[in-house]
Design a protein around this motif. Structure first.
Motif, mmCIF file in Angstrom:
data_model
loop_
_atom_site.group_PDB
_atom_site.id
_atom_site.type_symbol
_atom_site.label_atom_id
_atom_site.label_comp_id
_atom_site.label_asym_id
_atom_site.label_seq_id
_atom_site.Cartn_x
_atom_site.Cartn_y
_atom_site.Cartn_z
ATOM 1 N N ASP A 242 -0.181 -4.870 -0.295
ATOM 2 C CA ASP A 242 -1.072 -4.144 0.603
ATOM 3 C C ASP A 242 -0.391 -2.837 0.990
ATOM 4 O OD1 ASP A 242 -3.304 -3.548 2.068
ATOM 5 O OD2 ASP A 242 -3.326 -5.448 3.181
ATOM 6 N N LEU A 243 -1.129 -1.963 1.682
ATOM 7 C CA LEU A 243 -0.587 -0.676 2.123
ATOM 8 C C LEU A 243 -0.560 -0.626 3.639
ATOM 9 C CD1 LEU A 243 -2.427 1.832 -0.274
ATOM 10 C CD2 LEU A 243 -0.141 0.854 -0.531
ATOM 11 N N THR A 244 0.428 0.110 4.167
ATOM 12 C CA THR A 244 0.511 0.310 5.613
ATOM 13 C C THR A 244 -0.491 1.379 6.032
ATOM 14 O OG1 THR A 244 2.142 2.075 5.479
ATOM 15 C CG2 THR A 244 2.980 -0.198 5.467
ATOM 16 N N PRO A 245 -0.823 1.461 7.316
ATOM 17 C CA PRO A 245 -1.723 2.529 7.786
ATOM 18 C C PRO A 245 -1.201 3.926 7.434
ATOM 19 C CG PRO A 245 -1.531 0.841 9.455
ATOM 20 C CD PRO A 245 -0.535 0.477 8.395
ATOM 21 N N ASP A 246 0.112 4.140 7.519
ATOM 22 C CA ASP A 246 0.672 5.456 7.167
ATOM 23 C C ASP A 246 0.461 5.759 5.687
ATOM 24 O OD1 ASP A 246 1.464 6.019 9.728
ATOM 25 O OD2 ASP A 246 3.543 5.348 9.436
ATOM 26 N N GLN A 247 0.653 4.762 4.836
ATOM 27 C CA GLN A 247 0.441 4.973 3.399
ATOM 28 C C GLN A 247 -1.022 5.282 3.102
ATOM 29 O OE1 GLN A 247 2.155 1.218 2.186
ATOM 30 N NE2 GLN A 247 3.873 2.260 1.155
ATOM 31 N N ARG B 119 -3.122 6.785 5.151
ATOM 32 C CA ARG B 119 -3.388 8.156 5.605
ATOM 33 C C ARG B 119 -2.866 9.167 4.580
ATOM 34 N NH1 ARG B 119 -2.508 5.954 10.819
ATOM 35 N NH2 ARG B 119 -0.255 6.344 10.700
ATOM 36 N N ILE B 120 -1.690 8.894 4.028
ATOM 37 C CA ILE B 120 -1.126 9.792 3.016
ATOM 38 C C ILE B 120 -2.018 9.826 1.777
ATOM 39 C CG2 ILE B 120 0.791 10.068 1.400
ATOM 40 C CD1 ILE B 120 2.629 9.026 3.642
ATOM 41 N N LEU B 121 -2.533 8.647 1.391
ATOM 42 C CA LEU B 121 -3.410 8.593 0.220
ATOM 43 C C LEU B 121 -4.677 9.414 0.456
ATOM 44 C CD1 LEU B 121 -3.082 7.166 -2.484
ATOM 45 C CD2 LEU B 121 -4.450 5.263 -1.594
ATOM 46 N N ASP B 122 -5.209 9.360 1.678
ATOM 47 C CA ASP B 122 -6.383 10.178 2.020
ATOM 48 C C ASP B 122 -6.070 11.671 1.881
ATOM 49 O OD1 ASP B 122 -8.005 8.000 2.559
ATOM 50 O OD2 ASP B 122 -7.542 7.989 4.707
#
Length: 409
Positions: free
Chosen positions: A151-156, A158-161
């Protein structure tokens, strides 16, 4: 899906391949769509960054056409094409929302997908961000995945966005480049047609003009005319103006044949301005004041510009005072600036940008006849030389035209 979203999705699909071509992405190609080299390199770096920041081995930028998925950027895998039916991203990109699946085997949308079952791949973790342009068009996705559940963290996320937005910017850059290429091709075709038209018009005008000049020469040789000083003077002026018009026709024809090319040389401003003034009949009336300067410009184009500006000054004079025109220039190592100032009606600040457009006239009471091409032509001449034309007010009333010309190399 709501009615509005459904309508937008339908609109996307109806013209999807046509819109992709506008972005320089041709779905009919047999190999994965390739943007231009600069965009392709930047896409590759963004996909690599996305995989490293998300801690996964694989990433792609997918472009989804009417029947296929094209990978135009990839990291960890080779770029490829697959059918739209097999694409994982094609099942979710129209939602316009981020899709994150920790284990695709557990998601009913993907359990039988060949990228999950092993027929094409063995994807477990999967995340994709729709690439939505300002116009609402979604050409595809930024996608990262791995063969292990995670899974991805919320920070990851946001970076992907953020990285997905950067991909969209690159696609918009490709879009604008494609539009410019298309406009350039159309301009070349237009210039070719203009050259043909200019050739025909030049030929049609030269014949009667040459005939007029021939008659002028015959009349000048008549003893009665030679004995009448004023008549001989007028004929001489007609002949000189006709010869300059003939030379101008040749310049127009040459200009069109080289696609708008110019041939600048250092030219005395006063020589060209006085020639124009003589043709317009204002050289001996105390109307024109001259201050000389050296201008690096195409002599024929400079003459055309001054003829338009002096004609405008005469056409838009004020009836309550005598017309005065001052032509001056300043030159240094940066280049030259030419000033043509009159004491006429002037142009209001709000109208100054407008009158530089082709075929625009203010149509004020008392204005003379005109086509609205004079100032537009002068502005185009300035731009062709790498300079600029601006308008300001003459102290005491009137218009001052300021034209900059870069220095010669």
């Amino acid at each position: 899906m709501t009615g509005a979203q459904g309508q937008l999705a339908f609109t996307d699909e109806a013209g999807r391949d046509t819109t992709l071509r506008e972005y320089g992405l041709d779905p009919s190609l047999d190999s994965p769509l390739l943007p231009n080299a600069a965009v392709a390199g930047a896409l590759q770096n963004l996909v690599r960054l996305a995989t490293e920041l998300c801690g996964v081995p694989f990433g792609v930028v997918n472009i989804i056409s009417a029947d296929s998925q094209h990978q135009i950027g990839a990291w960890g895998v080779d770029r490829r094409i697959c059918s739209r039916e097999d694409s994982m991203c094609a099942k979710v990109f129209h939602s316009r929302e981020r899709t994150v699946v920790p284990d695709a085997r557990q998601d009913e949308r993907f359990t039988d997908n060949p990228f999950v079952t092993g027929d094409i791949g063995a994807v477990r973790f999967y995340a994709s961000i729709p690439l939505e342009t300002e116009s609402g068009f979604v050409p595809g996705t930024l996608c990262v995945f791995s063969e292990e559940p995670r899974d991805l963290t919320p920070d990851q996320l946001r970076i992907l966005d953020v990285l997905a937005k950067q991909v969209v910017e690159l696609l918009e850059l490709q879009h604008r480049t494609t539009q410019l290429d298309r406009a350039y091709a159309e301009l070349k075709e237009s210039n070719a047609k203009l050259a043909s038209f200019a050739g025909r018009v030049s030929h049609d005008l030269r014949i009667p003009l040459t005939t007029i000049l021939g008659y002028v020469e015959l009349v000048e040789d008549d003893p009665l005319i030679q004995s009448a000083g004023s008549a001989a003077k007028y004929l001489e002026r007609i002949g000189a103006s006709g010869q300059r018009m003939l030379a101008m026709l040749e310049d127009v024809l040459s200009y069109s044949r080289v696609g708008g090319g110019i041939h600048p040389a250092y030219t005395r401003l006063s020589d060209v301005a006085w020639d124009v003034a003589r043709d317009l009949g204002i050289d001996h009336r105390g109307i024109l004041e001259m201050e000389d300067a050296a201008v690096y410009a195409d002599p024929g184009q400079l003459r055309t510009m001054l003829q338009n500006l002096l004609s405008n000054a005469m056409n838009y004079r004020r009836p309550d005072r005598d017309l005065r025109i001052r032509v001056s220039g300043v030159s240094n190592y940066h280049g030259a600036t030419v000033f043509v100032a009159d004491n006429g009606k002037g142009i209001a600040p709000d109208d100054r940008a407008k009158v530089l457009e082709p075929l625009v006239r203010l149509r004020r009471p008392g204005d003379g006849a005109g086509t609205g091409l004079g100032l537009a032509t002068c502005s185009s001449i300035a731009k062709a030389h790498g300079g600029e034309l601006t308008l300001s007010e003459t102290p005491g009333g009137g218009t001052t035209v300021i034209v900059s010309f870069p220095a010669g190399s």
